[in-house]
Scaffold this motif. Structure first.
Motif, PDB file in Angstrom:
ATOM      1  N   ASP A  22       6.519  43.805  10.022  1.00 22.88           N
ATOM      2  CA  ASP A  22       5.245  43.577  10.682  1.00 22.88           C
ATOM      3  C   ASP A  22       4.612  42.303  10.140  1.00 22.88           C
ATOM      4  OD1 ASP A  22       5.507  45.894  12.118  1.00 22.88           O
ATOM      5  OD2 ASP A  22       4.530  47.116  10.584  1.00 22.88           O
ATOM      6  N   LEU A  23       4.226  41.409  11.025  1.00 28.62           N
ATOM      7  CA  LEU A  23       3.650  40.138  10.617  1.00 28.62           C
ATOM      8  C   LEU A  23       2.154  40.269  10.400  1.00 28.62           C
ATOM      9  CD1 LEU A  23       5.461  37.741  13.099  1.00 28.62           C
ATOM     10  CD2 LEU A  23       6.012  38.159  10.711  1.00 28.62           C
ATOM     11  N   PRO A  24       1.590  39.478   9.478  1.00 23.41           N
ATOM     12  CA  PRO A  24       0.148  39.475   9.309  1.00 23.41           C
ATOM     13  C   PRO A  24      -0.540  39.044  10.610  1.00 23.41           C
ATOM     14  CG  PRO A  24       1.239  38.280   7.527  1.00 23.41           C
ATOM     15  CD  PRO A  24       2.278  38.567   8.566  1.00 23.41           C
ATOM     16  N   LYS A  25      -1.700  39.588  10.864  1.00 21.91           N
ATOM     17  CA  LYS A  25      -2.408  39.274  12.097  1.00 21.91           C
ATOM     18  C   LYS A  25      -2.710  37.788  12.207  1.00 21.91           C
ATOM     19  CE  LYS A  25      -4.565  43.800  12.727  1.00 21.91           C
ATOM     20  NZ  LYS A  25      -5.842  44.543  12.838  1.00 21.91           N
ATOM     21  N   PHE A  26      -2.985  37.136  11.040  1.00 18.54           N
ATOM     22  CA  PHE A  26      -3.351  35.727  11.106  1.00 18.54           C
ATOM     23  C   PHE A  26      -2.204  34.874  11.624  1.00 18.54           C
ATOM     24  CE2 PHE A  26      -0.976  35.075   7.234  1.00 18.54           C
ATOM     25  CZ  PHE A  26      -0.670  33.744   7.225  1.00 18.54           C
ATOM     26  N   THR A  27      -0.972  35.299  11.399  1.00 19.73           N
ATOM     27  CA  THR A  27       0.181  34.521  11.844  1.00 19.73           C
ATOM     28  C   THR A  27       0.211  34.413  13.358  1.00 19.73           C
ATOM     29  OG1 THR A  27       1.439  35.260   9.930  1.00 19.73           O
ATOM     30  CG2 THR A  27       2.684  34.328  11.742  1.00 19.73           C
ATOM     31  N   ASP A  28      -0.034  35.515  14.043  1.00 20.72           N
ATOM     32  CA  ASP A  28      -0.037  35.504  15.499  1.00 20.72           C
ATOM     33  C   ASP A  28      -1.135  34.582  16.023  1.00 20.72           C
ATOM     34  OD1 ASP A  28       0.994  36.657  18.061  1.00 20.72           O
ATOM     35  OD2 ASP A  28      -1.101  37.267  18.231  1.00 20.72           O
ATOM     36  N   THR A  29      -2.286  34.595  15.338  1.00 21.82           N
ATOM     37  CA  THR A  29      -3.382  33.715  15.749  1.00 21.82           C
ATOM     38  C   THR A  29      -2.969  32.259  15.641  1.00 21.82           C
ATOM     39  OG1 THR A  29      -5.006  35.321  14.998  1.00 21.82           O
ATOM     40  CG2 THR A  29      -5.782  33.065  15.284  1.00 21.82           C
ATOM     41  N   LEU A  30      -2.283  31.917  14.525  1.00 28.22           N
ATOM     42  CA  LEU A  30      -1.859  30.543  14.323  1.00 28.22           C
ATOM     43  C   LEU A  30      -0.824  30.117  15.355  1.00 28.22           C
ATOM     44  CD1 LEU A  30      -1.593  30.531  10.440  1.00 28.22           C
ATOM     45  CD2 LEU A  30      -3.264  29.289  11.805  1.00 28.22           C
ATOM     46  N   VAL A  31       0.039  31.051  15.755  1.00 25.62           N
ATOM     47  CA  VAL A  31       1.064  30.725  16.741  1.00 25.62           C
ATOM     48  C   VAL A  31       0.426  30.287  18.049  1.00 25.62           C
ATOM     49  CG1 VAL A  31       2.906  31.695  18.152  1.00 25.62           C
ATOM     50  CG2 VAL A  31       2.801  32.230  15.728  1.00 25.62           C
ATOM     51  N   ARG A  32      -0.680  30.917  18.428  1.00 21.04           N
ATOM     52  CA  ARG A  32      -1.292  30.671  19.734  1.00 21.04           C
ATOM     53  C   ARG A  32      -2.346  29.570  19.727  1.00 21.04           C
ATOM     54  NH1 ARG A  32       2.812  33.203  21.984  1.00 21.04           N
ATOM     55  NH2 ARG A  32       3.084  35.288  21.098  1.00 21.04           N
ATOM     56  N   LYS A  33      -2.780  29.147  18.561  1.00 23.04           N
ATOM     57  CA  LYS A  33      -3.917  28.238  18.483  1.00 23.04           C
ATOM     58  C   LYS A  33      -3.548  26.826  18.933  1.00 23.04           C
ATOM     59  CE  LYS A  33      -7.546  26.768  15.296  1.00 23.04           C
ATOM     60  NZ  LYS A  33      -8.027  26.849  13.892  1.00 23.04           N
ATOM     61  N   ASP A 149      13.895  40.169   1.083  1.00 26.75           N
ATOM     62  CA  ASP A 149      13.055  41.102   1.837  1.00 26.75           C
ATOM     63  C   ASP A 149      11.850  41.536   1.010  1.00 26.75           C
ATOM     64  OD1 ASP A 149      14.973  40.982   3.828  1.00 26.75           O
ATOM     65  OD2 ASP A 149      15.866  42.926   3.355  1.00 26.75           O
ATOM     66  N   SER A 150      12.088  41.816  -0.267  1.00 26.04           N
ATOM     67  CA  SER A 150      11.022  42.273  -1.148  1.00 26.04           C
ATOM     68  C   SER A 150       9.931  41.218  -1.317  1.00 26.04           C
ATOM     69  CB  SER A 150      11.604  42.655  -2.514  1.00 26.04           C
ATOM     70  OG  SER A 150      10.602  43.052  -3.407  1.00 26.04           O
ATOM     71  N   VAL A 151      10.354  39.961  -1.497  1.00 23.99           N
ATOM     72  CA  VAL A 151       9.379  38.874  -1.658  1.00 23.99           C
ATOM     73  C   VAL A 151       8.575  38.686  -0.372  1.00 23.99           C
ATOM     74  CG1 VAL A 151       9.122  36.403  -2.067  1.00 23.99           C
ATOM     75  CG2 VAL A 151      10.725  37.736  -3.451  1.00 23.99           C
ATOM     76  N   ILE A 152       9.229  38.761   0.761  1.00 25.14           N
ATOM     77  CA  ILE A 152       8.520  38.641   2.038  1.00 25.14           C
ATOM     78  C   ILE A 152       7.487  39.756   2.175  1.00 25.14           C
ATOM     79  CG2 ILE A 152       8.786  38.826   4.547  1.00 25.14           C
ATOM     80  CD1 ILE A 152      11.468  37.357   4.250  1.00 25.14           C
ATOM     81  N   HIS A 153       7.863  40.955   1.800  1.00 23.44           N
ATOM     82  CA  HIS A 153       6.935  42.076   1.886  1.00 23.44           C
ATOM     83  C   HIS A 153       5.736  41.866   0.965  1.00 23.44           C
ATOM     84  CE1 HIS A 153       5.667  46.169   2.716  1.00 23.44           C
ATOM     85  NE2 HIS A 153       5.596  46.409   1.416  1.00 23.44           N
ATOM     86  N   MET A 154       5.991  41.380  -0.242  1.00 21.17           N
ATOM     87  CA  MET A 154       4.891  41.084  -1.167  1.00 21.17           C
ATOM     88  C   MET A 154       3.939  40.048  -0.572  1.00 21.17           C
ATOM     89  SD  MET A 154       6.295  40.960  -5.070  1.00 21.17           S
ATOM     90  CE  MET A 154       7.933  40.325  -4.815  1.00 21.17           C
ATOM     91  N   ALA A 155       4.508  38.987  -0.007  1.00 15.32           N
ATOM     92  CA  ALA A 155       3.672  37.932   0.566  1.00 15.32           C
ATOM     93  C   ALA A 155       2.804  38.478   1.694  1.00 15.32           C
ATOM     94  CB  ALA A 155       4.554  36.789   1.072  1.00 15.32           C
ATOM     95  N   ARG A 156       3.402  39.259   2.556  1.00 15.32           N
ATOM     96  CA  ARG A 156       2.657  39.767   3.709  1.00 15.32           C
ATOM     97  C   ARG A 156       1.574  40.762   3.307  1.00 15.32           C
ATOM     98  NH1 ARG A 156       7.826  40.202   7.885  1.00 15.32           N
ATOM     99  NH2 ARG A 156       7.922  37.961   8.311  1.00 15.32           N
ATOM    100  N   SER A 157       1.725  41.373   2.127  1.00 15.56           N
ATOM    101  CA  SER A 157       0.707  42.313   1.677  1.00 15.56           C
ATOM    102  C   SER A 157      -0.620  41.624   1.393  1.00 15.56           C
ATOM    103  CB  SER A 157       1.193  43.056   0.427  1.00 15.56           C
ATOM    104  OG  SER A 157       1.163  42.223  -0.719  1.00 15.56           O
ATOM    105  N   ILE A 158      -0.606  40.285   1.161  1.00 14.18           N
ATOM    106  CA  ILE A 158      -1.847  39.539   0.949  1.00 14.18           C
ATOM    107  C   ILE A 158      -2.018  38.453   2.018  1.00 14.18           C
ATOM    108  CG2 ILE A 158      -1.897  39.987  -1.536  1.00 14.18           C
ATOM    109  CD1 ILE A 158      -0.973  37.019  -1.895  1.00 14.18           C
ATOM    110  N   HIS A 159      -1.303  38.583   3.134  1.00 17.27           N
ATOM    111  CA  HIS A 159      -1.372  37.623   4.243  1.00 17.27           C
ATOM    112  C   HIS A 159      -1.001  36.210   3.786  1.00 17.27           C
ATOM    113  CE1 HIS A 159      -3.082  40.729   6.730  1.00 17.27           C
ATOM    114  NE2 HIS A 159      -4.002  40.963   5.821  1.00 17.27           N
TER     115      HIS A 159
END
Length: 327
Positions: A22-33, A149-159
């Motif tokens: 699951d991607l952080p919500k802010f990522t989707d916003t940046l994709v469309r901006k 995978d673990s590092v990606i999950h950690m990063a996404r936990s704080i957006h």
């Protein structure tokens, strides 16, 4: 080794990635901006910081595509590898403490420059150069995908966004980068490469400083640009670490793509004056697109001023870095 593997197992148990990533919500916003081109031009002039040499801002660079992070944001990253406490702050502390420290640094930069939003990042060395040749003679060690995978999950936990970093050793970027495609097709995963450990002359990593040519860099840039088009992604950020001129040869031939935002990151450690001088001759004097600056919690305080550079001092550089990395 048993202790290392046990610690890694505990880490993976605590940070199992979501099955669907699951991607952080802010990522989707940046994709469309959409991009405000007037603001973009103004920000590029601001980053030049009054430079009078004519080198900055760099002329005739591609306009950013929708979803581009730079120069609209500053990125503050923690660098390292989960197997090692000595390769950087990312692997030095338990995950919760490390993430809290990163978020504290983000707040420092938000206060230092209130006009520029700050995005946290984890910059993870997923291919590490090795003194030992290894079974294939490549002098590198590829990290297991479960750890990525673990590092990606950690990063996404704080957006936060993610950088996967490659030290190819006796291998090549042409071999190592395509192995990471399943991660690079994710919109919040970007790329870094360290020429220091690209050993084209056959020296053991760590014995001499390696090098990459524009030809190698252009291969990676085109590969990333093609991924952006293939998967309909926002632009990728591509970071090259550098602290000597020889680490990057034929910089004038580096090709820029709208789908890729190129950052030359000043990677040297030492006292304030040494770091300022290194930034000037290795980054300012050979302009490509954007710039970055690395700070070392340990190595920067060993000599000269016995302290790290402050955000105020870094924001006074010409040009102003948009990427800040802590090791």
């Amino acid at each position: 080794m048993k202790n290392i593997l046990f610690a890694l197992a505990l880490l993976l148990c605590c940070y199992q990635p979501a099955k669907a990533f699951d991607l952080p919500k802010f990522t989707d916003t940046l994709v469309r901006k959409p991009i405000d081109t007037v603001r973009y031009d103004s920000l590029m002039r601001k980053l030049a910081n009054g430079d009078k040499t004519g080198k900055w801002p760099v002329k005739n660079t591609p306009r950013p595509l929708p979803g581009a992070l730079l120069p609209f944001n500053r990125i503050v990253a923690y660098y390292g590898n989960m197997y090692s406490k000595n390769m950087g702050v990312l692997g030095q502390y338990p995950p919760k403490i490390m993430l809290a420290k990163l978020q504290a640094e983000v707040k420092v930069w938000e206060k230092a420059d209130t006009t520029t939003p700050v995005i946290p990042a984890l910059h993870y060395i997923c291919v590490t150069a090795q003194a030992e040749a290894g079974s294939k003679g490549l002098h590198n060690l590829r990290m297991p995908f479960k750890q990525i995978d673990s590092v990606i999950h950690m990063a996404r936990s704080i957006h936060a966004i993610i950088f996967l970093d490659v030290q190819d050793g006796f291998s090549t970027v042409q071999t190592e980068i395509p192995r990471l495609e399943k991660y690079l097709q994710m919109p919040d995963v970007h790329l870094g490469i360290d020429p220091e450990f690209s050993m084209k002359e056959g020296s053991v990593p760590g014995k001499r400083i390696g090098t990459l040519d524009a030809e190698d860099i252009n291969f990676v840039s085109k590969y990333l640009a093609d991924l952006v088009k293939k998967y309909n992604l926002p632009p990728k950020i591509f970071i090259i670490h550098r602290f000597t001129e020889r680490m990057v040869t034929n910089y004038q031939k580096i090709k820029l793509y709208p789908e890729v935002q190129f950052v030359m990151d000043m990677d040297g450690w030492g006292g304030v004056k040494l770091k300022q001088d290194t930034y000037h001759y290795a980054v300012h004097n050979e302009p490509v697109q954007f710039t970055g600056f690395k700070l070392f919690y340990k190595n920067d305080i060993k000599k000269d001023t016995k302290r790290m550079m402050t955000p105020k001092e870094i924001l006074a550089l010409k040009p102003i870095p948009v990427y800040i990395q802590y090791q």
